[in-house]
Design a protein around this motif. Structure first.
Motif, PDB file in Angstrom:
ATOM      1  N   VAL A 165       0.816  -1.212   0.000  1.00 12.50           N
ATOM      2  CA  VAL A 165       0.000   0.000   0.000  1.00 12.50           C
ATOM      3  C   VAL A 165       0.852   1.266   0.000  1.00 12.50           C
ATOM      4  O   VAL A 165       0.672   2.158  -0.844  1.00 12.50           O
ATOM      5  CB  VAL A 165      -0.959   0.002   1.208  1.00 12.50           C
ATOM      6  N   PHE A 166       1.774   1.377   0.948  1.00 15.88           N
ATOM      7  CA  PHE A 166       2.503   2.631   1.103  1.00 15.88           C
ATOM      8  C   PHE A 166       3.668   2.779   0.121  1.00 15.88           C
ATOM      9  O   PHE A 166       3.845   3.843  -0.480  1.00 15.88           O
ATOM     10  CB  PHE A 166       3.017   2.755   2.537  1.00 15.88           C
ATOM     11  N   VAL A 167       4.431   1.731  -0.060  1.00 14.25           N
ATOM     12  CA  VAL A 167       5.640   1.838  -0.889  1.00 14.25           C
ATOM     13  C   VAL A 167       5.312   1.673  -2.369  1.00 14.25           C
ATOM     14  O   VAL A 167       5.629   2.530  -3.193  1.00 14.25           O
ATOM     15  CB  VAL A 167       6.703   0.819  -0.439  1.00 14.25           C
ATOM     16  N   ARG A 168       4.627   0.561  -2.721  1.00 10.67           N
ATOM     17  CA  ARG A 168       4.377   0.320  -4.145  1.00 10.67           C
ATOM     18  C   ARG A 168       3.215   1.148  -4.691  1.00 10.67           C
ATOM     19  O   ARG A 168       3.319   1.740  -5.755  1.00 10.67           O
ATOM     20  CB  ARG A 168       4.127  -1.167  -4.384  1.00 10.67           C
ATOM     21  N   GLU A 169       2.107   1.195  -3.951  1.00  7.68           N
ATOM     22  CA  GLU A 169       0.925   1.899  -4.463  1.00  7.68           C
ATOM     23  C   GLU A 169       1.046   3.410  -4.350  1.00  7.68           C
ATOM     24  O   GLU A 169       0.778   4.141  -5.298  1.00  7.68           O
ATOM     25  CB  GLU A 169      -0.322   1.407  -3.738  1.00  7.68           C
ATOM     26  N   GLN A 170       1.454   3.898  -3.168  1.00  5.44           N
ATOM     27  CA  GLN A 170       1.479   5.343  -2.938  1.00  5.44           C
ATOM     28  C   GLN A 170       2.833   5.971  -3.211  1.00  5.44           C
ATOM     29  O   GLN A 170       2.947   7.200  -3.209  1.00  5.44           O
ATOM     30  CB  GLN A 170       1.027   5.640  -1.509  1.00  5.44           C
ATOM     31  N   LEU A 248      -5.149   9.872  18.836  1.00 10.00           N
ATOM     32  CA  LEU A 248      -4.818  10.823  17.779  1.00 10.00           C
ATOM     33  C   LEU A 248      -4.340  10.037  16.563  1.00 10.00           C
ATOM     34  O   LEU A 248      -3.767   8.948  16.682  1.00 10.00           O
ATOM     35  CB  LEU A 248      -3.729  11.774  18.280  1.00 10.00           C
ATOM     36  N   LEU A 249      -4.573  10.598  15.376  1.00  5.78           N
ATOM     37  CA  LEU A 249      -4.028   9.997  14.156  1.00  5.78           C
ATOM     38  C   LEU A 249      -3.841  11.070  13.094  1.00  5.78           C
ATOM     39  O   LEU A 249      -4.424  12.158  13.172  1.00  5.78           O
ATOM     40  CB  LEU A 249      -4.931   8.864  13.654  1.00  5.78           C
ATOM     41  N   HIS A 250      -3.005  10.762  12.124  1.00  2.00           N
ATOM     42  CA  HIS A 250      -2.795  11.613  10.969  1.00  2.00           C
ATOM     43  C   HIS A 250      -3.444  10.935   9.772  1.00  2.00           C
ATOM     44  O   HIS A 250      -2.919   9.962   9.232  1.00  2.00           O
ATOM     45  CB  HIS A 250      -1.299  11.835  10.717  1.00  2.00           C
ATOM     46  N   ALA A 251      -4.613  11.437   9.378  1.00  2.00           N
ATOM     47  CA  ALA A 251      -5.387  10.815   8.308  1.00  2.00           C
ATOM     48  C   ALA A 251      -4.984  11.377   6.956  1.00  2.00           C
ATOM     49  O   ALA A 251      -4.885  12.605   6.784  1.00  2.00           O
ATOM     50  CB  ALA A 251      -6.874  11.061   8.532  1.00  2.00           C
ATOM     51  N   GLN A 252      -4.743  10.503   5.984  1.00  6.89           N
ATOM     52  CA  GLN A 252      -4.576  10.985   4.619  1.00  6.89           C
ATOM     53  C   GLN A 252      -5.873  11.659   4.192  1.00  6.89           C
ATOM     54  O   GLN A 252      -6.965  11.281   4.621  1.00  6.89           O
ATOM     55  CB  GLN A 252      -4.240   9.830   3.682  1.00  6.89           C
ATOM     56  N   PHE A 271      -1.809  19.310   6.520  1.00  5.45           N
ATOM     57  CA  PHE A 271      -0.366  19.446   6.362  1.00  5.45           C
ATOM     58  C   PHE A 271       0.131  18.316   5.466  1.00  5.45           C
ATOM     59  O   PHE A 271      -0.575  17.335   5.203  1.00  5.45           O
ATOM     60  CB  PHE A 271       0.324  19.378   7.729  1.00  5.45           C
ATOM     61  N   GLU A 272       1.352  18.449   4.999  1.00  8.18           N
ATOM     62  CA  GLU A 272       1.932  17.435   4.132  1.00  8.18           C
ATOM     63  C   GLU A 272       2.854  16.520   4.935  1.00  8.18           C
ATOM     64  O   GLU A 272       3.639  16.982   5.766  1.00  8.18           O
ATOM     65  CB  GLU A 272       2.717  18.085   2.994  1.00  8.18           C
ATOM     66  N   GLU A 273       2.713  15.235   4.686  1.00 10.07           N
ATOM     67  CA  GLU A 273       3.561  14.244   5.342  1.00 10.07           C
ATOM     68  C   GLU A 273       3.881  13.163   4.312  1.00 10.07           C
ATOM     69  O   GLU A 273       2.980  12.608   3.693  1.00 10.07           O
ATOM     70  CB  GLU A 273       2.828  13.647   6.553  1.00 10.07           C
ATOM     71  N   ALA A 274       5.157  12.897   4.102  1.00  6.25           N
ATOM     72  CA  ALA A 274       5.602  11.920   3.109  1.00  6.25           C
ATOM     73  C   ALA A 274       5.056  12.237   1.722  1.00  6.25           C
ATOM     74  O   ALA A 274       4.764  11.341   0.930  1.00  6.25           O
ATOM     75  CB  ALA A 274       5.205  10.510   3.511  1.00  6.25           C
ATOM     76  N   GLY A 275       4.904  13.546   1.438  1.00  2.00           N
ATOM     77  CA  GLY A 275       4.439  13.974   0.128  1.00  2.00           C
ATOM     78  C   GLY A 275       2.943  13.850  -0.089  1.00  2.00           C
ATOM     79  O   GLY A 275       2.469  14.022  -1.212  1.00  2.00           O
ATOM     80  N   ILE A 276       2.172  13.549   0.974  1.00  2.00           N
ATOM     81  CA  ILE A 276       0.724  13.345   0.875  1.00  2.00           C
ATOM     82  C   ILE A 276       0.033  14.265   1.872  1.00  2.00           C
ATOM     83  O   ILE A 276       0.478  14.414   3.008  1.00  2.00           O
ATOM     84  CB  ILE A 276       0.357  11.875   1.161  1.00  2.00           C
TER      85      ILE A 276
END
Length: 285
Positions: A165-170, A248-252, A271-276
């Motif tokens: 999900v995170f590395v290949r897809e996003q 708490l969470l950081h939701a895309q 805000f932006e995190e890991a380019g998202i």
């Protein structure tokens, strides 16, 4: 018998013939779409779950009873149910509705075949695990089980999901995805009835009294079926057991609606995190 799965369909212009009604061949596409949705709701997304079984399904016969035509831009419901399993075959019934009106009834028979070697495309026995999953779904039983534990216990199943999900897809760099926190986190992994891992997430302390949920990921083929909600609930229960007062969470940005429905409220600006783009969200427990 009632139908436990219904798939929403919409008639496209390219599916209408010169008579202004859906060309008869497209009804098989509608049934195939409903069938894919049925397997997804079982937690057995096609084809990955069948690869795990080492087998596949091929359509042996279809019987269609056309009752009324469908037309351009109409919203239809394709419904499918499992009827019975033979030694090597599975029988289903389906129908296509426009509102309360039934437009089509169908009977479908699939044959289980091998995937490789001497049994490739040859009939093989229906695996007992698949037979049991079909019967359980039609009986209204839960199709997923969520395990909660440490990285040593669940990491081998959680890691491939996050990689996909995170590395290949996003496209998130691997060195940003993998950190040193995993061994200290509480992890949750959702499994289908074949033991295939479909979704994961983790919980760790943010500050005293507040936990943070992160690395929430569900395989693409299993999205929209409640996997993420079950993983989230398992982590929330873990947070309660560990004595946290809020989570708490950081939701895309694309998942903000999902977390709102689970009772989380936005806090601060995106805000932006890991380019998202992300949004911080909080829930009191």
């Amino acid at each position: 018998m009632s139908f436990r799965h219904s798939e929403t369909l919409r008639v496209r212009w390219s599916e209408v013939d010169a008579q202004g009604i859906v060309f008869n061949g497209h009804y098989l596409n509608y049934l195939d779409t409903a069938s894919s949705g049925y397997w997804r709701m079982l937690g057995l997304p096609y084809p990955s779950a069948f690869e795990r079984l080492g087998a596949d399904l091929v359509l042996r016969s279809t019987e269609l009873d056309f009752l009324a035509p469908a037309r351009f831009d109409e919203v239809l419901q394709g419904r499918l149910r499992f009827v019975e399993a033979g030694r090597t075959s599975l029988r289903f019934e389906a129908e296509l509705l426009r509102g309360a009106q039934c437009l089509l009834k169908a009977r479908l028979r699939y044959v289980m075949v091998g995937r490789e070697g001497a049994t490739a495309l040859q009939p093989v026995p229906v695996p007992e695990g698949l037979r049991a999953a079909l019967q359980a779904f039609e009986a209204g039983e839960p199709m997923l089980a969520v395990q909660v534990g440490g990285w040593a216990e669940l990491g081998a199943d959680a890691q491939p999901i996050r990689q996909a999900v995170f590395v290949r897809e996003q496209g998130i760099p691997a060195d940003l995805e993998w950190d040193q926190a995993d061994p200290a986190c509480t992890h949750a992994v959702a499994y289908n009835r074949l033991g295939q891992a479909l979704g994961t997430g983790r919980l760790l302390e943010h500050v005293p009294g507040t936990a943070k949920i992160g690395r929430m990921a569900v395989l693409a083929a299993a999205r929209g079926t409640g996997v993420g909600a079950q993983v989230l609930e398992a982590l929330m229960q873990a947070a309660r057991r560990e004595g946290y007062r809020q989570v708490l969470l950081h939701a895309q940005a694309s998942a903000v609606g999902f977390y709102r429905r689970a009772g989380f409220a936005p806090r601060g600006l995106p805000f932006e995190e890991a380019g998202i783009e992300h949004q911080e969200m909080l829930k009191t427990i």
